[in-house]
Design an enzyme around this catalytic site. Sequence first.
Site, PDB file in Angstrom:
ATOM      1  N   LYS A 138      39.034  29.777  49.273  1.00 49.78           N
ATOM      2  CA  LYS A 138      39.483  30.910  49.898  1.00 49.78           C
ATOM      3  C   LYS A 138      38.856  30.819  51.548  1.00 49.78           C
ATOM      4  O   LYS A 138      39.400  31.325  52.202  1.00 49.78           O
ATOM      5  CB  LYS A 138      39.361  32.242  49.322  1.00 49.78           C
ATOM      6  CG  LYS A 138      40.265  32.173  47.931  1.00 49.78           C
ATOM      7  CD  LYS A 138      40.310  33.712  47.355  1.00 49.78           C
ATOM      8  CE  LYS A 138      41.233  33.411  46.235  1.00 49.78           C
ATOM      9  NZ  LYS A 138      41.601  34.755  45.525  1.00 49.78           N
ATOM     10  N   GLY A 176      42.512  38.265  39.900  1.00 49.29           N
ATOM     11  CA  GLY A 176      41.743  39.653  39.659  1.00 49.29           C
ATOM     12  C   GLY A 176      40.566  39.477  39.119  1.00 49.29           C
ATOM     13  O   GLY A 176      39.662  40.235  38.846  1.00 49.29           O
ATOM     14  N   GLU A 210      35.309  41.390  51.295  1.00 50.38           N
ATOM     15  CA  GLU A 210      36.362  41.751  52.125  1.00 50.38           C
ATOM     16  C   GLU A 210      36.726  43.057  52.135  1.00 50.38           C
ATOM     17  O   GLU A 210      36.525  43.978  51.079  1.00 50.38           O
ATOM     18  CB  GLU A 210      37.665  40.961  51.324  1.00 50.38           C
ATOM     19  CG  GLU A 210      39.085  40.992  52.291  1.00 50.38           C
ATOM     20  CD  GLU A 210      40.109  40.266  51.207  1.00 50.38           C
ATOM     21  OE1 GLU A 210      39.835  38.962  51.217  1.00 50.38           O
ATOM     22  OE2 GLU A 210      41.104  40.836  50.509  1.00 50.38           O
ATOM     23  N   LYS A 211      37.187  43.551  53.426  1.00 52.70           N
ATOM     24  CA  LYS A 211      37.543  44.983  53.655  1.00 52.70           C
ATOM     25  C   LYS A 211      38.754  45.458  52.601  1.00 52.70           C
ATOM     26  O   LYS A 211      39.462  44.618  52.442  1.00 52.70           O
ATOM     27  CB  LYS A 211      37.947  45.299  55.175  1.00 52.70           C
ATOM     28  CG  LYS A 211      38.043  46.628  55.540  1.00 52.70           C
ATOM     29  CD  LYS A 211      38.415  46.820  56.571  1.00 52.70           C
ATOM     30  CE  LYS A 211      38.604  48.374  57.272  1.00 52.70           C
ATOM     31  NZ  LYS A 211      37.565  49.310  56.666  1.00 52.70           N
ATOM     32  N   ARG A 252      51.661  26.651  44.310  1.00 50.05           N
ATOM     33  CA  ARG A 252      52.276  26.506  43.076  1.00 50.05           C
ATOM     34  C   ARG A 252      53.576  27.399  43.015  1.00 50.05           C
ATOM     35  O   ARG A 252      53.886  28.016  43.737  1.00 50.05           O
ATOM     36  CB  ARG A 252      51.577  26.767  41.852  1.00 50.05           C
ATOM     37  CG  ARG A 252      50.772  28.227  42.073  1.00 50.05           C
ATOM     38  CD  ARG A 252      50.431  28.930  40.682  1.00 50.05           C
ATOM     39  NE  ARG A 252      49.318  29.800  40.855  1.00 50.05           N
ATOM     40  CZ  ARG A 252      49.588  31.068  41.074  1.00 50.05           C
ATOM     41  NH1 ARG A 252      50.873  31.299  40.804  1.00 50.05           N
ATOM     42  NH2 ARG A 252      48.848  31.967  41.357  1.00 50.05           N
TER      43      ARG A 252
END
Lengths: 165, 502
Positions: B116, B166, B201-202, B293
Amino acid sequence: MKYIATTEDQTFTIEIRPNNQVVVNDESFAADFQSVAGQPIYSLLLDGQSYEALIYSRESPIQVLLRGQLFDVIVEDERQARLRQSTGGVQAQSGEYHLKAPMPGLIVSIPVTEGQDVEKGGNLIILESMKMQNELKAPRAGRISRLRVKPGDSVDQNQVLLTLI
Amino acid sequence: MFKKVLIANRGEIAVRILRACKELGLQTVAVYSEADRAAVHVRQCDEAYLLGPPPARDSYLRGDKIIEIAKKSGAGAIHPGYGFLAERDDFAQAVIDAGLVFIGPRPSAIAAMGDKGVARATVASAGVPVVPGTEAEGNLSDEQLLALAPDIGFPLLIKATAGGGGKGMREVRSLEEMPGLLQAARREAEASFGNGNVYLEKLLLNARHIEFQILADDHGNVIHLGERECSLQRRHQKLLEEAPSPFMNEELRERMGQVACKAARAVDYLNAGTIEFLVDKDENYYFLEMNTRLQVEHPVTELVTGVDIVKEQIRIARGRKMRYSQEDIRLNGWAIECRINAEDPYSNFMPSIGVLNSVIPPTGPGVRVDTGVFAGLEITPYYDSLISKLICWGETRGEAILRMRRALEEYRILGVKTNIPFHQRIMDSHRFIAGQFDTRFVEERFAMHEANAEREQLTTIAAIMATLVAHRESQQAAEIIRPATRDTSNWKWVGRWERMQR
C-alpha cells in the site's frame, strides 16, 4: 389445551382447540398449520391470511423468524406458568456457565485470566474461524473459575472453553 | 492462444469463471481440496484434480501444485478468481515463467499495488489525491508511529501494510489507547499475512466507499465501467454493494473515472482491476487502494453496463483488444448485491457452520444468484462464510430495492444461520432507501430489532406459531410414551404368541 406465550414483554393466552380453532386472548381464529417438507419451515393460514416462518424449537425460547424479523417466544402450558408464578418467577442467575465453542476454530487470544471478574458482554475469548476473528462474550456477569484452553489451541465445536461462576 | 483454463479457486467465484469459460467454448480444469470433492465447480468442470487437505495453505494456496496441474492437464491459462493467490505477484510471475497465461494484471502491477505504501506513492506522483497518512514513509516503529499520530489527527486508522479485507485494522480515537491497539493490529497482521508492518491513515468521517471498475488491454486502452457504492460495511467487510452510487452525479463520475484510469495507467495496468476511493460529503475524493483482481461485487457493474467482465478478462488475456471503448459504456438502471453469508446477525454476526438441509434460491425477473452451494453441502470452517451473492436489477433504484426485498423473502437456506434477515432490515431502513448512509452506518446507526408497525402486528402471529409448534411437539411426545392399545392384556398376548411359536 391452553398455553401462555410470552414475547417482547407481551403475554398471550392461546388455546388450541380441536378442528383447527385457535383462541388468542378470547378472540377465535381458524388456523391451518403445516410444516413444509419435513423442514423447520411452517406455513400458517390464519383466517385466510398466509404466513410462513422458520421456527427453531429445540431450545427455549422458541425462535420464530417471520418476514425477516426474529422473535423469541417462551411457551408454557398452564401448569408450568402457575409453577413459575409460585416460585416468584425468578430465573436462577447463579450456577456454572460453560462457554462452548460455537464452531471449530483456533483460539487467537484470551483477554481474561482465571479468577477474574467479568461484566456481562465482556470479551472472554477470541476464536478464529472462517477467516474471521470472533469475540465470544460473557452472557452474564461472573467470575472466571476455570480456563480450559490456551492461545494457539485448535478446538472442536461444542468443546468447553471456560467456566464462569 | 489458450483453449483450456485452470480455475485456481473454489465456491461461487469458481462457478462464475467456469460459466464464462463455457460460454466462450473453453475447456476447464478445476482444482479442489479434500473438503470440496462434491463442490459444484468440481462436478461441472471438464477436469478436476485434488490439491490436498482442507486448510487453504495445504490446498488453494499451493501455487506450485496448481502450476504443475495446469501443465500436466494442458491448460494454457490460470484464472485466480479473488482471494487465495489472486494478488500474489510471485504466483503470477511463476505462472508466466511456466509458459502459461495469468488471467490478470502483470506481476509488476500486482507488486506495485500490493504494497500500500508503494501504491499510494505511485498514484500520488501521478497526481491522484490520497488520504493523509504515514504509508509512504516505509515501516515505522511503534515509537515513531506514536510520535506522528498527533500530526495526522484523531480519529485515525491503523492498517496493515500487506493487508486487506479489514484484517489488521484498528480504529484509534486517542493517543492513550493507541499502544494497545497497535499491538493488536500487528498481531493480527502477522497472523493473517505473515507481515506485522502497519501504517497510520486519517479516518475520514461520514465518508463513502466508492470504487471504479477498470478494464485495460494490451493495446493501450484503459476504460472504466462506472462506480460501485460499497459503503455498507461491518468491521470493514463489505455486505451490500450497488451500482451506480446514489451519491454520484454525472460530472463527478466523469472526473473520478478519469482519475481512476490515470491511477491504472500509472502502474501500466492490464486486465480488470478496481480503484477504491473514499469520498467525503463535499465530494472530495481520495485514492484508497487498488484491487488487482476480479472483485466479489463485480456483478452489479455487469448488470448496469451489460459487460461480462470475466469474459472480457479472458479476451484481454488472449492479447486481443477490448470489445468496448469508453463511449460504449452506458449505465442502464440500477443493481444491488447482497452478500449472503453463513453468519447469525442476531448474535454479533457469528459464523455458522453445518449441513445445508435445503436451499431454494429466488428466481423471477431481474434476479441473479451467484453461488456454489446446494442442499446437502456442508459449510465448513476452513473457508470464508460467503455462500451466495444475490443481485437484483431494476430500472430505478426504487425498483431494485423492492425487487431485492421480494427476492430476499423468497430465498430459503436451511441448516445454517444466514444474514438474510440483516439484508431485509436494510431494505426496510429509511436511511438506506433515502441513500443517507456512510461507512459507519451499520455499526453506529443500525439495529436488528427496530420497533416498527409491522413488528407490532407480527408479534401476535409469532406467538401463535411458536405455540402451535410447542403444542405439536408435546402431542408427538405423548404419542411415543402412550402404551400400545390391544383388546387383550399384554401378558395374555405374549403367552399366546409363545405357544404359537412351539
